[in-house]
Write an enzyme that holds these catalytic residues in place. Structure first.
Site, PDB file in Angstrom:
ATOM      1  N   PRO A   1       0.788  -1.224   0.000  1.00  0.00           N
ATOM      2  CA  PRO A   1       0.000   0.000   0.000  1.00  0.00           C
ATOM      3  C   PRO A   1       0.825   1.281   0.000  1.00  0.00           C
ATOM      4  O   PRO A   1       1.858   1.371   0.663  1.00  0.00           O
ATOM      5  CB  PRO A   1      -0.826  -0.103   1.299  1.00  0.00           C
ATOM      6  CG  PRO A   1      -0.257  -1.224   2.074  1.00  0.00           C
ATOM      7  CD  PRO A   1       0.444  -2.121   1.109  1.00  0.00           C
ATOM      8  N   ASN A   2       0.326   2.210  -0.790  1.00  0.00           N
ATOM      9  CA  ASN A   2       0.855   3.584  -0.909  1.00  0.00           C
ATOM     10  C   ASN A   2       2.163   3.680  -1.685  1.00  0.00           C
ATOM     11  O   ASN A   2       2.635   4.777  -1.972  1.00  0.00           O
ATOM     12  CB  ASN A   2       1.012   4.237   0.480  1.00  0.00           C
ATOM     13  CG  ASN A   2      -0.309   4.302   1.219  1.00  0.00           C
ATOM     14  OD1 ASN A   2      -1.276   4.812   0.671  1.00  0.00           O
ATOM     15  ND2 ASN A   2      -0.381   3.760   2.416  1.00  0.00           N
TER      16      ASN A   2
ATOM     17  N   ARG B   1       4.730  10.875  -2.466  1.00  0.00           N
ATOM     18  CA  ARG B   1       4.465  10.595  -1.064  1.00  0.00           C
ATOM     19  C   ARG B   1       5.719  10.879  -0.219  1.00  0.00           C
ATOM     20  O   ARG B   1       6.761  10.244  -0.430  1.00  0.00           O
ATOM     21  CB  ARG B   1       4.125   9.107  -0.977  1.00  0.00           C
ATOM     22  CG  ARG B   1       4.050   8.547   0.381  1.00  0.00           C
ATOM     23  CD  ARG B   1       4.059   7.033   0.350  1.00  0.00           C
ATOM     24  NE  ARG B   1       3.808   6.543   1.672  1.00  0.00           N
ATOM     25  CZ  ARG B   1       4.134   5.344   2.090  1.00  0.00           C
ATOM     26  NH1 ARG B   1       4.723   4.484   1.274  1.00  0.00           N
ATOM     27  NH2 ARG B   1       3.885   4.982   3.318  1.00  0.00           N
TER      28      ARG B   1
ATOM     29  N   TYR C   1      10.968   8.939   1.132  1.00  0.00           N
ATOM     30  CA  TYR C   1      10.987   7.877   0.122  1.00  0.00           C
ATOM     31  C   TYR C   1      11.648   8.272  -1.196  1.00  0.00           C
ATOM     32  O   TYR C   1      11.767   7.437  -2.091  1.00  0.00           O
ATOM     33  CB  TYR C   1       9.551   7.381  -0.128  1.00  0.00           C
ATOM     34  CG  TYR C   1       8.904   6.821   1.124  1.00  0.00           C
ATOM     35  CD1 TYR C   1       9.385   5.652   1.709  1.00  0.00           C
ATOM     36  CD2 TYR C   1       7.836   7.469   1.743  1.00  0.00           C
ATOM     37  CE1 TYR C   1       8.821   5.142   2.869  1.00  0.00           C
ATOM     38  CE2 TYR C   1       7.253   6.958   2.901  1.00  0.00           C
ATOM     39  CZ  TYR C   1       7.755   5.802   3.452  1.00  0.00           C
ATOM     40  OH  TYR C   1       7.190   5.288   4.599  1.00  0.00           O
TER      41      TYR C   1
ATOM     42  N   ASN D   1       8.179  -5.289  -0.665  1.00  0.00           N
ATOM     43  CA  ASN D   1       8.025  -4.217   0.311  1.00  0.00           C
ATOM     44  C   ASN D   1       6.540  -4.199   0.673  1.00  0.00           C
ATOM     45  O   ASN D   1       5.720  -3.690  -0.086  1.00  0.00           O
ATOM     46  CB  ASN D   1       8.448  -2.876  -0.299  1.00  0.00           C
ATOM     47  CG  ASN D   1       8.355  -1.743   0.698  1.00  0.00           C
ATOM     48  OD1 ASN D   1       7.742  -1.885   1.763  1.00  0.00           O
ATOM     49  ND2 ASN D   1       8.949  -0.608   0.364  1.00  0.00           N
TER      50      ASN D   1
ATOM     51  N   ALA E   1       2.951  -0.703   5.022  1.00  0.00           N
ATOM     52  CA  ALA E   1       2.483  -0.767   6.413  1.00  0.00           C
ATOM     53  C   ALA E   1       2.021  -2.167   6.820  1.00  0.00           C
ATOM     54  O   ALA E   1       2.022  -2.496   8.015  1.00  0.00           O
ATOM     55  CB  ALA E   1       1.354   0.240   6.629  1.00  0.00           C
TER      56      ALA E   1
ATOM     57  N   GLU F   1      12.607  -9.122   2.220  1.00  0.00           N
ATOM     58  CA  GLU F   1      11.778  -7.953   2.531  1.00  0.00           C
ATOM     59  C   GLU F   1      12.628  -6.688   2.403  1.00  0.00           C
ATOM     60  O   GLU F   1      13.752  -6.650   2.911  1.00  0.00           O
ATOM     61  CB  GLU F   1      11.260  -8.099   3.967  1.00  0.00           C
ATOM     62  CG  GLU F   1      10.377  -6.957   4.407  1.00  0.00           C
ATOM     63  CD  GLU F   1       9.678  -7.291   5.719  1.00  0.00           C
ATOM     64  OE1 GLU F   1       8.973  -8.304   5.788  1.00  0.00           O
ATOM     65  OE2 GLU F   1       9.868  -6.527   6.680  1.00  0.00           O
TER      66      GLU F   1
ATOM     67  N   HIS G   1      12.661  -2.376   2.709  1.00  0.00           N
ATOM     68  CA  HIS G   1      12.049  -1.093   3.088  1.00  0.00           C
ATOM     69  C   HIS G   1      12.956   0.023   2.595  1.00  0.00           C
ATOM     70  O   HIS G   1      14.178  -0.032   2.803  1.00  0.00           O
ATOM     71  CB  HIS G   1      11.866  -0.986   4.600  1.00  0.00           C
ATOM     72  CG  HIS G   1      10.959  -2.057   5.108  1.00  0.00           C
ATOM     73  ND1 HIS G   1       9.614  -2.026   4.886  1.00  0.00           N
ATOM     74  CD2 HIS G   1      11.225  -3.221   5.728  1.00  0.00           C
ATOM     75  CE1 HIS G   1       9.075  -3.126   5.376  1.00  0.00           C
ATOM     76  NE2 HIS G   1      10.029  -3.871   5.889  1.00  0.00           N
TER      77      HIS G   1
ATOM     78  N   ARG H   1      12.625   5.381  12.739  1.00  0.00           N
ATOM     79  CA  ARG H   1      11.315   6.039  12.686  1.00  0.00           C
ATOM     80  C   ARG H   1      10.466   5.635  13.899  1.00  0.00           C
ATOM     81  O   ARG H   1      10.997   5.157  14.890  1.00  0.00           O
ATOM     82  CB  ARG H   1      10.659   5.706  11.342  1.00  0.00           C
ATOM     83  CG  ARG H   1      11.536   6.155  10.160  1.00  0.00           C
ATOM     84  CD  ARG H   1      10.900   5.825   8.835  1.00  0.00           C
ATOM     85  NE  ARG H   1       9.647   6.556   8.647  1.00  0.00           N
ATOM     86  CZ  ARG H   1       8.755   6.246   7.699  1.00  0.00           C
ATOM     87  NH1 ARG H   1       9.009   5.247   6.865  1.00  0.00           N
ATOM     88  NH2 ARG H   1       7.637   6.938   7.583  1.00  0.00           N
TER      89      ARG H   1
HETATM   90  C1  DQA Z   1       8.067   1.229   4.153  1.00  0.00           C
HETATM   91  C2  DQA Z   1       8.078   1.476   5.671  1.00  0.00           C
HETATM   92  C3  DQA Z   1       6.703   1.242   6.260  1.00  0.00           C
HETATM   93  O1  DQA Z   1       6.710   1.496   7.659  1.00  0.00           O
HETATM   94  C4  DQA Z   1       5.683   2.166   5.625  1.00  0.00           C
HETATM   95  O2  DQA Z   1       4.394   1.890   6.129  1.00  0.00           O
HETATM   96  C5  DQA Z   1       5.703   2.110   4.143  1.00  0.00           C
HETATM   97  C6  DQA Z   1       6.995   2.045   3.461  1.00  0.00           C
HETATM   98  C7  DQA Z   1       9.422   1.589   3.500  1.00  0.00           C
HETATM   99  O3  DQA Z   1       9.609   1.213   2.345  1.00  0.00           O
HETATM  100  O4  DQA Z   1      10.259   2.251   4.109  1.00  0.00           O
HETATM  101  O5  DQA Z   1       4.672   2.189   3.486  1.00  0.00           O
HETATM  102  O6  DQA Z   1       7.835  -0.137   3.923  1.00  0.00           O
END
Ligand code: DQA
Length: 144
Positions: free
Chosen positions: A9-10, A17, A22, A73, A76, A97, A99, A106
């Protein structure tokens, strides 16, 4: 190798964003970059993104027997999706995984990954390069 890159998501809003966290590159640019990296290493990378947990689970299921490795990735969902954890456990396809941000610098709720225990490893804080680093790991492993 055949890589399946899954973004949760996102992450479709990369570039717009919170660019201070990011970065400025968009989701399409990320996919182009990963496809080019894979191709340069005699491999392929398919990109999949969804804002929906079930669709991500379906994508993980399709990896079984179709892809050599998943790079994911989960956004959340990382922090609370037991369903994604179970999906990773249900397939033999190995997953790393990734990020983009350093989740440990954070908020505390980002420090915990419920999905990482089903992964070979976790990369965080290296920006978009983290996805290439994950591919590089699998490529080197396949070479030996
Ligand atoms: C994320 C870190 C997560 O906490 C966050 O909710 C994201 C992006 C990252 O790529 O740093 O959506 O996965």
């Amino acid at each position: 190798m055949k890589f399946l890159i899954i973004n949760g998501p996102n992450l479709n809003l990369l570039g717009q964003r919170e660019p201070e966290i990011y970065g400025k590159d968009g989701y399409d640019a990320l996919c182009e970059r990963l496809k080019a990296f894979a191709q340069a290493h005699g491999s392929t990378a398919e990109c999949f993104q969804s804002n929906h947990e079930g669709a991500i689970i379906d994508a993980i299921h399709t990896a079984q027997g179709t892809y050599d490795a998943i790079i994911m990735n989960p956004g959340a969902y990382t922090h609370y999706s037991i369903a994604i954890l179970d999906a990773l456990k249900a397939v033999d396809t190995p997953c790393i995984e990734v990020h983009i941000s350093n989740v440990h610098q954070r908020e505390e709720f980002r420090h915990k990954s419920v999905t990482a225990p089903a992964c070979v490893g976790q990369i965080c804080g290296l920006g978009l390069y983290g996805y290439e680093a994950a591919m590089g790991y699998f490529l080197e492993k396949a070479d030996h």
